[in-house]
Design an enzyme around this catalytic site. Structure first.
Site, PDB file in Angstrom:
ATOM      1  N   CYS A 132      -4.440  93.742  55.579  1.00 54.68           N
ATOM      2  CA  CYS A 132      -5.757  93.209  55.249  1.00 54.68           C
ATOM      3  C   CYS A 132      -5.869  92.984  53.749  1.00 54.68           C
ATOM      4  O   CYS A 132      -5.495  93.852  52.963  1.00 54.68           O
ATOM      5  CB  CYS A 132      -6.840  94.184  55.708  1.00 54.68           C
ATOM      6  SG  CYS A 132      -8.507  93.635  55.359  1.00 54.68           S
ATOM      7  N   HIS A 137      -9.020  89.025  64.180  1.00 54.69           N
ATOM      8  CA  HIS A 137      -9.205  89.792  62.947  1.00 54.69           C
ATOM      9  C   HIS A 137     -10.425  89.317  62.172  1.00 54.69           C
ATOM     10  O   HIS A 137     -11.227  90.108  61.683  1.00 54.69           O
ATOM     11  CB  HIS A 137      -7.951  89.668  62.099  1.00 54.69           C
ATOM     12  CG  HIS A 137      -8.033  90.375  60.793  1.00 54.69           C
ATOM     13  ND1 HIS A 137      -7.597  91.661  60.602  1.00 54.69           N
ATOM     14  CD2 HIS A 137      -8.530  89.975  59.596  1.00 54.69           C
ATOM     15  CE1 HIS A 137      -7.811  92.023  59.346  1.00 54.69           C
ATOM     16  NE2 HIS A 137      -8.379  91.023  58.718  1.00 54.69           N
ATOM     17  N   GLU A 138     -10.547  88.003  62.037  1.00 53.05           N
ATOM     18  CA  GLU A 138     -11.644  87.469  61.240  1.00 53.05           C
ATOM     19  C   GLU A 138     -12.995  87.664  61.921  1.00 53.05           C
ATOM     20  O   GLU A 138     -13.994  87.967  61.259  1.00 53.05           O
ATOM     21  CB  GLU A 138     -11.385  85.990  60.939  1.00 53.05           C
ATOM     22  CG  GLU A 138     -10.116  85.721  60.158  1.00 53.05           C
ATOM     23  CD  GLU A 138     -10.017  86.601  58.925  1.00 53.05           C
ATOM     24  OE1 GLU A 138      -8.914  87.081  58.628  1.00 53.05           O
ATOM     25  OE2 GLU A 138     -11.044  86.822  58.263  1.00 53.05           O
ATOM     26  N   HIS A 159     -14.188  91.098  61.298  1.00 55.33           N
ATOM     27  CA  HIS A 159     -14.800  91.266  59.980  1.00 55.33           C
ATOM     28  C   HIS A 159     -16.293  90.955  60.022  1.00 55.33           C
ATOM     29  O   HIS A 159     -17.105  91.664  59.429  1.00 55.33           O
ATOM     30  CB  HIS A 159     -14.133  90.349  58.967  1.00 55.33           C
ATOM     31  CG  HIS A 159     -12.976  90.963  58.255  1.00 55.33           C
ATOM     32  ND1 HIS A 159     -13.060  92.167  57.603  1.00 55.33           N
ATOM     33  CD2 HIS A 159     -11.710  90.536  58.071  1.00 55.33           C
ATOM     34  CE1 HIS A 159     -11.894  92.456  57.052  1.00 55.33           C
ATOM     35  NE2 HIS A 159     -11.057  91.486  57.330  1.00 55.33           N
TER      36      HIS A 159
END
Length: 268
Positions: free
Chosen positions: A179, A222-223, A226
């Protein structure tokens, strides 16, 4: 990240049902940003980075029938350029650990933000970046990575809805992940090897991005994580998480506080 295919998920999606992940405003756990994903490479050169999340922190999950018509390619829209590189926010900052605000205004301010996000991502050699990683409380991320066919895919997504396979269609890829908000550290993180995101781009046009294998499937997850206030460290076992933090601590001195505005120590 290799392209692995087993079970009933075909080249263009799921054969039966999939899980639609929808985030609400009270998600709490930490966030994460992906970094160079060692086994993958962007079409234009450097290795790519990735990340993960913890599914039990999602507030609402429902089964949605697969519809092939919903998975048509989105029309290509040029991503804004000429952005300014901004410092990347690290894990531990409040904006990294809370669900972000919905994008409602598709204006010049949003275009500037997206341009800055691309500039920052490229300066950090990343494959994706979420708005909170540069301190902005908005549900938008950008990405530039490859799918399982080594096809380069670039885009910006606002207010994404993430669809993941379930049951026999669900196949996990336990590849290394990192990350940009915990720079330099990596650890294996299991994720489904197929993912779809539906949302809008920075102009307000509807977009759909699908990834199977490669870096793209992992990147979309992953995004989106976030934007829900999660980091990939939340997904991994405690021992792996401790090793991850130890590795990051050992490298912390090489990354200036305003990185990547200032380059990493020892970089050309």
């Amino acid at each position: 990240m290799g392209c692995r295919r087993a079970g009933g998920v075909g080249r263009h999606g799921c054969s039966s049902h999939s899980i639609l992940v929808v985030a609400t405003s009270w998600l709490r756990p930490p966030y994460c940003k992906r970094q160079l994903h060692r086994p993958g490479y962007r079409a234009d050169g450097p290795p790519i980075r990735s990340a993960c999340v913890r599914p039990w922190h999602l507030t609402r999950v429902r089964v949605q029938p697969y519809k092939e018509s919903a998975l048509s390619d989105s029309p290509a829209v040029a991503v804004p350029d000429g952005g300014t590189v901004r410092p990347i926010v690290r894990w531990g900052e409040p904006v990294m650990h809370r669900a972000l605000q919905v994008v409602t205004a598709y204006d010049e301010e949003l275009v500037t933000l997206v341009a800055d996000m691309f500039a920052t991502m490229y300066a950090a050699d990343g494959a994706g970046l979420a708005a909170n990683q540069i301190g902005v409380d908005l549900r938008v991320f950008v990405f530039d990575c490859t799918d399982g066919d080594d096809r380069r895919v670039t885009g910006a997504v606002c207010n994404p809805e993430l669809t993941l396979p379930e049951g026999s269609d669900r196949n996990l890829d336990d590849a290394d992940e990192g990350c940009l908000s915990l720079p330099g550290a990596f650890t294996p993180c299991a994720r489904p090897d197929w993912a779809r995101v539906d949302g809008t781009d920075h102009t307000g046009a509807r977009v759909t991005h699908m990834g199977e294998g490669g870096t793209l499937a992992r990147c979309l997850q992953h995004e989106t994580d976030h934007l829900n206030g999660m980091v990939f460290g939340d997904r991994v076992p405690i021992r792996a998480r401790k090793r991850l933090y130890k590795e990051a601590a050992e490298l912390a001195g090489t990354f200036p506080s305003d990185w990547p505005v200032s380059p990493r120590a020892g970089s050309p």
